[in-house]
Design a protein around this motif. Structure first.
Motif, mmCIF file in Angstrom:
data_model
loop_
_atom_site.group_PDB
_atom_site.id
_atom_site.type_symbol
_atom_site.label_atom_id
_atom_site.label_comp_id
_atom_site.label_asym_id
_atom_site.label_seq_id
_atom_site.Cartn_x
_atom_site.Cartn_y
_atom_site.Cartn_z
ATOM 1 N N GLY A 54 0.830 -1.241 0.075
ATOM 2 C CA GLY A 54 0.006 -0.120 0.035
ATOM 3 C C GLY A 54 1.040 1.175 0.178
ATOM 4 N N LYS A 55 0.508 2.335 0.911
ATOM 5 C CA LYS A 55 1.272 3.434 0.529
ATOM 6 C C LYS A 55 2.383 3.571 1.659
ATOM 7 N N ALA A 56 2.229 2.921 2.654
ATOM 8 C CA ALA A 56 3.211 3.066 3.448
ATOM 9 C C ALA A 56 4.763 2.469 3.026
ATOM 10 N N ILE A 57 5.893 3.204 3.603
ATOM 11 C CA ILE A 57 7.301 2.798 3.172
ATOM 12 C C ILE A 57 7.470 1.736 4.197
ATOM 13 N N LYS A 58 7.876 0.620 3.588
ATOM 14 C CA LYS A 58 8.150 -0.525 4.143
ATOM 15 C C LYS A 58 9.509 -0.401 4.880
ATOM 16 N N TRP A 59 10.718 0.177 4.431
ATOM 17 C CA TRP A 59 11.735 -0.057 4.846
ATOM 18 C C TRP A 59 12.704 1.291 4.236
ATOM 19 N N ASN A 60 13.740 1.455 4.976
ATOM 20 C CA ASN A 60 14.778 2.416 4.358
ATOM 21 C C ASN A 60 15.459 2.115 2.902
ATOM 22 N N PHE A 61 15.574 3.100 2.330
ATOM 23 C CA PHE A 61 16.413 2.879 0.872
ATOM 24 C C PHE A 61 15.024 2.696 -0.056
ATOM 25 N N THR A 62 13.792 3.103 0.119
ATOM 26 C CA THR A 62 12.545 2.910 -0.721
ATOM 27 C C THR A 62 13.093 4.244 -1.612
ATOM 28 N N LYS A 63 12.782 4.419 -3.005
ATOM 29 C CA LYS A 63 13.232 5.213 -4.093
ATOM 30 C C LYS A 63 12.051 5.569 -4.726
ATOM 31 N N PHE A 64 12.295 6.698 -5.094
ATOM 32 C CA PHE A 64 11.048 7.426 -5.924
ATOM 33 C C PHE A 64 11.943 8.073 -7.369
ATOM 34 N N LEU A 65 11.372 7.862 -8.364
ATOM 35 C CA LEU A 65 11.981 8.339 -9.611
ATOM 36 C C LEU A 65 10.905 9.607 -9.974
ATOM 37 N N VAL A 66 11.221 10.671 -10.131
ATOM 38 C CA VAL A 66 10.393 11.798 -10.709
ATOM 39 C C VAL A 66 10.919 12.316 -12.143
ATOM 40 N N ASP A 67 10.116 12.560 -12.794
ATOM 41 C CA ASP A 67 10.556 12.912 -14.239
ATOM 42 C C ASP A 67 10.743 14.674 -14.230
ATOM 43 N N GLN A 68 10.885 15.019 -15.316
ATOM 44 C CA GLN A 68 11.330 16.567 -15.421
ATOM 45 C C GLN A 68 10.037 17.410 -15.209
ATOM 46 N N ASN A 69 8.978 16.786 -15.215
ATOM 47 C CA ASN A 69 7.699 17.692 -14.815
ATOM 48 C C ASN A 69 7.133 17.680 -13.733
ATOM 49 N N GLY A 70 7.920 16.851 -12.680
ATOM 50 C CA GLY A 70 7.490 16.730 -11.232
ATOM 51 C C GLY A 70 6.347 15.648 -11.163
ATOM 52 N N ASN A 71 6.241 14.770 -12.245
ATOM 53 C CA ASN A 71 5.583 13.458 -12.022
ATOM 54 C C ASN A 71 6.416 12.273 -11.503
ATOM 55 N N VAL A 72 5.600 11.377 -10.345
ATOM 56 C CA VAL A 72 6.236 10.374 -10.076
ATOM 57 C C VAL A 72 6.263 9.281 -10.905
ATOM 58 N N VAL A 73 7.505 8.648 -11.431
ATOM 59 C CA VAL A 73 7.346 7.618 -12.695
ATOM 60 C C VAL A 73 7.453 6.450 -11.981
ATOM 61 N N LYS A 74 8.031 6.070 -10.747
ATOM 62 C CA LYS A 74 8.161 4.631 -10.386
ATOM 63 C C LYS A 74 8.785 4.743 -9.064
ATOM 64 N N ARG A 75 8.140 3.707 -8.146
ATOM 65 C CA ARG A 75 8.726 3.682 -6.856
ATOM 66 C C ARG A 75 9.545 2.201 -7.028
ATOM 67 N N TYR A 76 10.551 2.014 -6.186
ATOM 68 C CA TYR A 76 11.684 1.102 -6.218
ATOM 69 C C TYR A 76 11.589 0.681 -4.998
#
Length: 158
Positions: free
Chosen positions: A117-139
């Motif tokens: 779900g929305k919670a961050i499970k642990w350290n080193f969760t990463k979010f890639l955001v594009d040049q327009n400020g849109n979240v592209v992917k969560r790792y």
């Protein structure tokens, strides 16, 4: 509200909004220097060095949410610089879950929920955001920075 409206605080206490990075892809990471994944700092720095001249900005946000961080953001940033050679921006200590979560992380989690779900499970969760400020992917925390490089290269090619 845009991700660029989010206010954050650097390790030295300087406040700013992410509007500073409008037009740049961002890799936003919740970090912890005493975590088993902390060797990823070296990989994050390698990504930053490889792609910063093309606009990528890596942003580290130390969090003691999982009880694996030093006392404050300055101590965490110093440990990152000393141990892993980190040069990308590091921020003050933040919470990533719960009522005290930094609003930036609430926005990131809303835009890209994870396996739990929305919670961050642990350290080193990463979010890639594009040049327009849109979240592209969560790792996931286990995803090493080198596995993110193709997604960054794709963003930069657009």
């Amino acid at each position: 509200m845009s991700i660029y409206d989010e206010q954050v605080t650097l390790e030295d206490g300087t406040d700013y909004t992410l509007a500073k990075y409008a037009g740049h892809p961002l890799l936003i990471v919740n970090t912890a220097t005493k975590c088993g994944f902390s060797p990823q700092f070296a990989g994050l720095e390698a990504l930053y060095q490889e792609y910063k001249d093309q606009g990528l900005v890596v942003l580290g946000f130390p969090s003691d949410q999982f009880h694996q961080e030093l006392a404050d953001g300055q101590a965490a940033a110093e440990a990152c610089r000393t141990t892993y050679g980190v040069t990308f921006p590091m921020h003050s200590l933040v919470s990533v879950n719960g009522d005290d979560a930094l609003p930036l992380f609430d926005a990131l989690k809303d835009a890209a929920p994870g396996a739990l779900g929305k919670a961050i499970k642990w350290n080193f969760t990463k979010f890639l955001v594009d040049q327009n400020g849109n979240v592209v992917k969560r790792y996931a925390p286990k995803t090493t920075p080198d596995k993110i490089a193709p997604d960054i290269a794709k963003l930069l090619a657009n």
